[in-house]
Motif scaffolding. Structure first.
Motif, PDB file in Angstrom:
ATOM      1  N   GLN A 120     -51.575 -20.963   0.785  1.00 47.02           N
ATOM      2  CA  GLN A 120     -50.628 -19.904   0.461  1.00 47.02           C
ATOM      3  C   GLN A 120     -51.140 -18.555   0.952  1.00 47.02           C
ATOM      4  N   ASP A 121     -52.418 -18.265   0.715  1.00 51.02           N
ATOM      5  CA  ASP A 121     -52.992 -17.000   1.171  1.00 51.02           C
ATOM      6  C   ASP A 121     -52.892 -16.871   2.689  1.00 51.02           C
ATOM      7  N   TYR A 122     -53.180 -17.972   3.387  1.00 51.56           N
ATOM      8  CA  TYR A 122     -53.109 -17.952   4.844  1.00 51.56           C
ATOM      9  C   TYR A 122     -51.702 -17.605   5.318  1.00 51.56           C
ATOM     10  N   VAL A 123     -50.711 -18.260   4.745  1.00 45.53           N
ATOM     11  CA  VAL A 123     -49.327 -18.010   5.149  1.00 45.53           C
ATOM     12  C   VAL A 123     -48.936 -16.565   4.834  1.00 45.53           C
ATOM     13  N   LEU A 124     -49.306 -16.080   3.662  1.00 49.39           N
ATOM     14  CA  LEU A 124     -48.978 -14.706   3.286  1.00 49.39           C
ATOM     15  C   LEU A 124     -49.590 -13.692   4.246  1.00 49.39           C
ATOM     16  N   VAL A 125     -50.837 -13.917   4.642  1.00 48.81           N
ATOM     17  CA  VAL A 125     -51.517 -12.977   5.533  1.00 48.81           C
ATOM     18  C   VAL A 125     -50.885 -12.982   6.926  1.00 48.81           C
ATOM     19  N   VAL A 126     -50.570 -14.173   7.442  1.00 49.33           N
ATOM     20  CA  VAL A 126     -49.962 -14.247   8.771  1.00 49.33           C
ATOM     21  C   VAL A 126     -48.614 -13.521   8.787  1.00 49.33           C
ATOM     22  N   VAL A 127     -47.795 -13.753   7.778  1.00 50.50           N
ATOM     23  CA  VAL A 127     -46.492 -13.098   7.731  1.00 50.50           C
ATOM     24  C   VAL A 127     -46.659 -11.592   7.538  1.00 50.50           C
ATOM     25  N   ARG A 128     -47.622 -11.178   6.726  1.00 54.97           N
ATOM     26  CA  ARG A 128     -47.893  -9.741   6.563  1.00 54.97           C
ATOM     27  C   ARG A 128     -48.261  -9.104   7.894  1.00 54.97           C
ATOM     28  N   ASP A 129     -49.132  -9.764   8.655  1.00 57.33           N
ATOM     29  CA  ASP A 129     -49.540  -9.233   9.952  1.00 57.33           C
ATOM     30  C   ASP A 129     -48.364  -9.180  10.921  1.00 57.33           C
ATOM     31  N   ALA A 130     -47.521 -10.205  10.877  1.00 60.33           N
ATOM     32  CA  ALA A 130     -46.333 -10.208  11.737  1.00 60.33           C
ATOM     33  C   ALA A 130     -45.403  -9.060  11.372  1.00 60.33           C
ATOM     34  N   MET A 131     -45.223  -8.818  10.074  1.00 54.13           N
ATOM     35  CA  MET A 131     -44.374  -7.715   9.623  1.00 54.13           C
ATOM     36  C   MET A 131     -44.926  -6.376  10.101  1.00 54.13           C
ATOM     37  N   GLN A 132     -46.229  -6.185  10.018  1.00 53.40           N
ATOM     38  CA  GLN A 132     -46.837  -4.943  10.484  1.00 53.40           C
ATOM     39  C   GLN A 132     -46.576  -4.725  11.968  1.00 53.40           C
ATOM     40  N   LYS A 133     -46.741  -5.775  12.761  1.00 48.67           N
ATOM     41  CA  LYS A 133     -46.521  -5.657  14.207  1.00 48.67           C
ATOM     42  C   LYS A 133     -45.072  -5.283  14.510  1.00 48.67           C
ATOM     43  N   VAL A 134     -44.145  -5.901  13.789  1.00 45.15           N
ATOM     44  CA  VAL A 134     -42.731  -5.615  14.002  1.00 45.15           C
ATOM     45  C   VAL A 134     -42.409  -4.178  13.626  1.00 45.15           C
ATOM     46  N   GLN A 135     -42.967  -3.702  12.525  1.00 46.75           N
ATOM     47  CA  GLN A 135     -42.620  -2.371  12.037  1.00 46.75           C
ATOM     48  C   GLN A 135     -43.423  -1.249  12.682  1.00 46.75           C
ATOM     49  N   ASN A 136     -44.409  -1.594  13.463  1.00 43.30           N
ATOM     50  CA  ASN A 136     -45.181  -0.563  14.154  1.00 43.30           C
ATOM     51  C   ASN A 136     -44.582  -0.227  15.515  1.00 43.30           C
ATOM     52  N   SER A 137     -43.318  -0.553  15.709  1.00 42.35           N
ATOM     53  CA  SER A 137     -42.657  -0.295  16.992  1.00 42.35           C
ATOM     54  C   SER A 137     -42.358   1.183  17.201  1.00 42.35           C
ATOM     55  N   GLY A 138     -42.379   1.971  16.117  1.00 43.86           N
ATOM     56  CA  GLY A 138     -42.154   3.408  16.236  1.00 43.86           C
ATOM     57  C   GLY A 138     -40.714   3.839  16.056  1.00 43.86           C
ATOM     58  N   GLN A 139     -39.799   2.891  15.851  1.00 46.01           N
ATOM     59  CA  GLN A 139     -38.390   3.212  15.687  1.00 46.01           C
ATOM     60  C   GLN A 139     -37.847   2.588  14.401  1.00 46.01           C
ATOM     61  N   PRO A 140     -36.912   3.277  13.728  1.00 45.86           N
ATOM     62  CA  PRO A 140     -36.247   2.642  12.579  1.00 45.86           C
ATOM     63  C   PRO A 140     -35.527   1.373  13.032  1.00 45.86           C
ATOM     64  N   ARG A 141     -35.530   0.360  12.172  1.00 43.91           N
ATOM     65  CA  ARG A 141     -34.879  -0.900  12.502  1.00 43.91           C
ATOM     66  C   ARG A 141     -34.116  -1.387  11.285  1.00 43.91           C
ATOM     67  N   SER A 142     -33.072  -2.146  11.521  1.00 48.43           N
ATOM     68  CA  SER A 142     -32.320  -2.709  10.402  1.00 48.43           C
ATOM     69  C   SER A 142     -33.164  -3.787   9.729  1.00 48.43           C
ATOM     70  N   VAL A 143     -32.905  -4.005   8.455  1.00 47.48           N
ATOM     71  CA  VAL A 143     -33.665  -5.037   7.750  1.00 47.48           C
ATOM     72  C   VAL A 143     -33.356  -6.416   8.336  1.00 47.48           C
ATOM     73  N   ARG A 144     -32.163  -6.593   8.898  1.00 49.96           N
ATOM     74  CA  ARG A 144     -31.828  -7.860   9.554  1.00 49.96           C
ATOM     75  C   ARG A 144     -32.733  -8.083  10.768  1.00 49.96           C
ATOM     76  N   ASP A 145     -32.881  -7.047  11.581  1.00 52.27           N
ATOM     77  CA  ASP A 145     -33.725  -7.136  12.769  1.00 52.27           C
ATOM     78  C   ASP A 145     -35.188  -7.338  12.380  1.00 52.27           C
ATOM     79  N   ILE A 146     -35.638  -6.614  11.359  1.00 48.36           N
ATOM     80  CA  ILE A 146     -37.026  -6.742  10.895  1.00 48.36           C
ATOM     81  C   ILE A 146     -37.286  -8.166  10.418  1.00 48.36           C
ATOM     82  N   SER A 147     -36.369  -8.707   9.635  1.00 51.14           N
ATOM     83  CA  SER A 147     -36.548 -10.051   9.079  1.00 51.14           C
ATOM     84  C   SER A 147     -36.568 -11.111  10.180  1.00 51.14           C
ATOM     85  N   ASN A 148     -35.579 -11.048  11.098  1.00 48.45           N
ATOM     86  CA  ASN A 148     -35.528 -12.027  12.187  1.00 48.45           C
ATOM     87  C   ASN A 148     -36.772 -11.954  13.062  1.00 48.45           C
TER      88      ASN A 148
END
Length: 295
Positions: free
Chosen positions: A254-282
């Motif tokens: 569980q910890d492994y899965v949580l960390v990988v998804v957290r890291d993926a979320m950070q990469k997606v949100q570090n794009s520098g532009q606002p994004r819709s929650v739909r785009d962020i989630s996908n």
């Protein structure tokens, strides 16, 4: 590993996307999934409630493409989960987290046909995570009169954190019924509970952007975790270990899965532009599956 019942897993010859999947998310209210979230800055390394994950979690394009091994067929191959079950069994015996990473990597690459097919198969997960993020953004910003009425009623009733969570889930998936929708509802409940465990002072009616992002990520992570249990769970039932060892191993997964998804979320949100929650989630689900598949 959650409350799901393990199975023998979907067999070979079955389609990666079952025919009923297109209608699986019909009862999910994602009408606010175009709500925008600003980008997040880089978080300090090691600053998380979750443990560091085994293996590489960078998931850049060159690594994930090599690990994706996208199947050209829409039909699952023979022995689709054999390698994943072997690696997961080895992890249960040794506790070596790299074996857990390899198990989930094979699960994505061969069991689900690669990151693209896995993201398609799990699109109800990203839909409900986006619906949750959009709904709670509207709850906080008080821009929807209907939601405002519900918030006023919920606050007046003095709901406990757990009852408030259940009401939020019922607002997003009022009926459900399909396996994927029920799984997504369970993942949302686990995610909200986890958010309160991380920060007991959480106010579900006034979440920060960071908390909303985290909650979306937790929802995706728990749905991945539960799906691994559903398809690979017989490994845990067949091997003879004490309940304590089993729970320790499952907590590591569980910890492994949580960390990988957290890291993926950070990469997606570090794009520098606002994004819709739909785009962020996908994008987060796809990025996480690429990271898993690269192991």
């Amino acid at each position: 590993m959650g409350t799901s019942t393990s199975s023998a897993g979907a067999g070979s010859g079955s389609p990666f996307d079952p025919p009923w999947l297109d209608s699986a998310g019909e009862s999910i209210d994602d009408s606010h999934a175009d709500s925008m979230l600003p980008p997040q800055g880089d978080e300090p390394e090691g600053g998380s409630e979750d443990n560091q994950s085994p293996g590489n979690t960078d998931g850049d394009a060159s690594q994930s493409n090599a690990g994706d091994q996208e199947s050209g067929s829409n039909t699952a191959p023979s022995g689709r989960y054999k390698e994943a079950r072997t690696s997961m069994g080895r992890f249960m015996r040794t506790g070596d987290r790299s074996d857990a990473a390899r198990a989930i990597g094979s699960f994505v690459r061969k069991g689900l046909g690669g990151a693209s097919k896995a993201a398609s198969r799990m699109r109800t997960s990203s839909q409900v995570a986006a619906a949750l993020g959009g709904f709670l953004t509207q709850v906080r910003d008080a821009t929807d009169p209907t939601i405002n009425e519900w918030v006023t009623s919920a606050r007046a009733r003095g709901l406990s954190a757990q009852d408030a969570a259940l009401e939020v889930i019922n607002q997003i998936v009022p009926s459900g019924g399909s396996v994927d929708e029920e799984s997504a509802k369970h993942a949302m409940n686990q995610a909200i509970i986890h958010l309160y465990e991380v920060d007991p002072s959480t106010d579900i009616f006034a979440l920060t952007n960071e908390q909303i992002s985290s909650l979306m990520g937790y929802t995706l992570a728990f749905d991945v975790y539960n799906r691994v249990q559903l398809e690979l769970g017989r490994v845990f039932e067949k091997l003879k270990f004490s309940a304590q060892v089993v729970q320790e191993r499952l907590a590591q997964v569980q910890d492994y899965v949580l960390v990988v998804v957290r890291d993926a979320m950070q990469k997606v949100q570090n794009s520098g532009q606002p994004r819709s929650v739909r785009d962020i989630s996908n994008s987060t689900l796809r990025k996480a599956l690429e990271i898993f598949g690269a192991q």
